[in-house]
Scaffold this motif. Structure first.
Motif, PDB file in Angstrom:
ATOM      1  N   ASN A  25       0.700  -1.058   0.027  1.00  0.00           N
ATOM      2  CA  ASN A  25      -0.066   0.039  -0.161  1.00  0.00           C
ATOM      3  C   ASN A  25       0.863   1.355   0.032  1.00  0.00           C
ATOM      4  N   THR A  27       1.367   3.244  -2.385  1.00  0.00           N
ATOM      5  CA  THR A  27       0.658   4.062  -3.146  1.00  0.00           C
ATOM      6  C   THR A  27      -0.655   4.393  -2.792  1.00  0.00           C
ATOM      7  N   GLU A  28      -1.292   5.336  -3.495  1.00  0.00           N
ATOM      8  CA  GLU A  28      -2.756   5.347  -3.381  1.00  0.00           C
ATOM      9  C   GLU A  28      -3.534   4.191  -3.447  1.00  0.00           C
ATOM     10  N   GLY A  29      -4.355   3.670  -2.563  1.00  0.00           N
ATOM     11  CA  GLY A  29      -4.607   2.497  -2.977  1.00  0.00           C
ATOM     12  C   GLY A  29      -3.707   1.159  -2.773  1.00  0.00           C
ATOM     13  N   THR A  31      -1.269  -2.063  -4.527  1.00  0.00           N
ATOM     14  CA  THR A  31      -0.572  -2.172  -5.707  1.00  0.00           C
ATOM     15  C   THR A  31      -0.062  -3.670  -5.756  1.00  0.00           C
ATOM     16  N   GLU A  41      -2.383  -1.093 -10.192  1.00  0.00           N
ATOM     17  CA  GLU A  41      -2.379  -0.243  -9.039  1.00  0.00           C
ATOM     18  C   GLU A  41      -3.921   0.095  -8.788  1.00  0.00           C
ATOM     19  N   HIS A  42      -3.938   1.079  -7.615  1.00  0.00           N
ATOM     20  CA  HIS A  42      -5.357   1.550  -7.096  1.00  0.00           C
ATOM     21  C   HIS A  42      -6.424   0.499  -6.705  1.00  0.00           C
ATOM     22  N   LYS A  44      -8.630  -1.418  -4.634  1.00  0.00           N
ATOM     23  CA  LYS A  44      -9.851  -1.418  -3.478  1.00  0.00           C
ATOM     24  C   LYS A  44      -9.873  -2.472  -2.764  1.00  0.00           C
ATOM     25  N   ILE A  57     -10.705  -1.984  -8.750  1.00  0.00           N
ATOM     26  CA  ILE A  57      -9.752  -0.914  -8.789  1.00  0.00           C
ATOM     27  C   ILE A  57     -10.409   0.204  -8.781  1.00  0.00           C
ATOM     28  N   THR A  58      -9.901   1.626  -8.218  1.00  0.00           N
ATOM     29  CA  THR A  58     -10.707   2.611  -8.227  1.00  0.00           C
ATOM     30  C   THR A  58      -9.638   3.757  -8.164  1.00  0.00           C
ATOM     31  N   GLN A  59      -9.897   4.849  -8.919  1.00  0.00           N
ATOM     32  CA  GLN A  59      -8.984   5.969  -9.220  1.00  0.00           C
ATOM     33  C   GLN A  59      -9.733   7.121  -8.590  1.00  0.00           C
ATOM     34  N   THR A  60      -9.256   8.365  -8.186  1.00  0.00           N
ATOM     35  CA  THR A  60     -10.218   9.300  -7.559  1.00  0.00           C
ATOM     36  C   THR A  60     -10.322  10.137  -8.862  1.00  0.00           C
TER      37      THR A  60
END
Length: 174
Positions: A25, A27-29, A31, A41-42, A44, A57-60
């Motif tokens: 973890n 990075t964001e979320g 990987t 990546e990202h 959830k 997976i989620t990205q903002t």
């Protein structure tokens, strides 16, 4: 203190997947890093099943997506549509029959507990002393009878720890 602690924060973690790859973890979320320099990546949430890691997976800045990573062959398939993703899972027989263990983060609870026990020394030692007192009382005064409260408490605590160790060792879905 583990050497990794000097490079990471207290909430950062990295684990090896059941199929020999890495997930963290940092990075964001989360990987997932596959051996062939492929990564997702990202993430959830996800589950492990039959050599695959499957999840969302989620990205903002983007809508939700889905993936299925074949960890053995280092192949990742992405899906924008949930129905396509579910159809793929059904077609490839990647839906667990008995239990799906969804993960949102570090599934190895005892790695974290052992690390934190170094920092919460004055909290964990009294709990350990209370547990030892309960074990001694269960053996000496209650003769380890299953109907007695200290015996039941000790068995519950030991059973919980053993169950947690098994769940940590085997994060796969079945």
């Amino acid at each position: 203190v583990p050497l990794q602690l000097f490079a990471m924060g207290f909430s950062d973690w990295e684990q090896e997947t059941p199929y020999g790859n890495k997930i963290n973890n940092f990075t964001e979320g989360c990987t997932l890093y596959l051996r062939g320099k492929t990564f997702v990546e990202h993430i959830k949430n996800w589950y492990f099943y039959k050599g695959h890691t499957i999840g969302e997976i989620t990205q903002t800045d983007q809508p939700k997506g889905y993936f299925a990573a074949d960890e053995i062959n280092n192949v990742v398939i992405y899906f924008d549509d949930e129905n396509d993703w579910k159809n793929y899972i059904e077609k490839e027989d990647l839906s667990p029959k008995l239990v799906t263990r969804w993960h949102k983060g570090d599934w190895k609870v005892f790695d974290t507990i052992l690390l934190l026990s170094l920092f919460y020394f004055f909290f964990t030692i009294p709990l350990l002393i209370l547990f030892v007192v309960a074990v001694v009382r269960a053996i000496r005064k209650e003769k380890f009878k299953l109907s007695e409260p200290y015996t039941l408490s000790v068995l519950f605590i030991v059973g919980f720890i053993v169950l947690r160790l098994v769940l940590d060792a085997f994060p796969q879905s079945i």
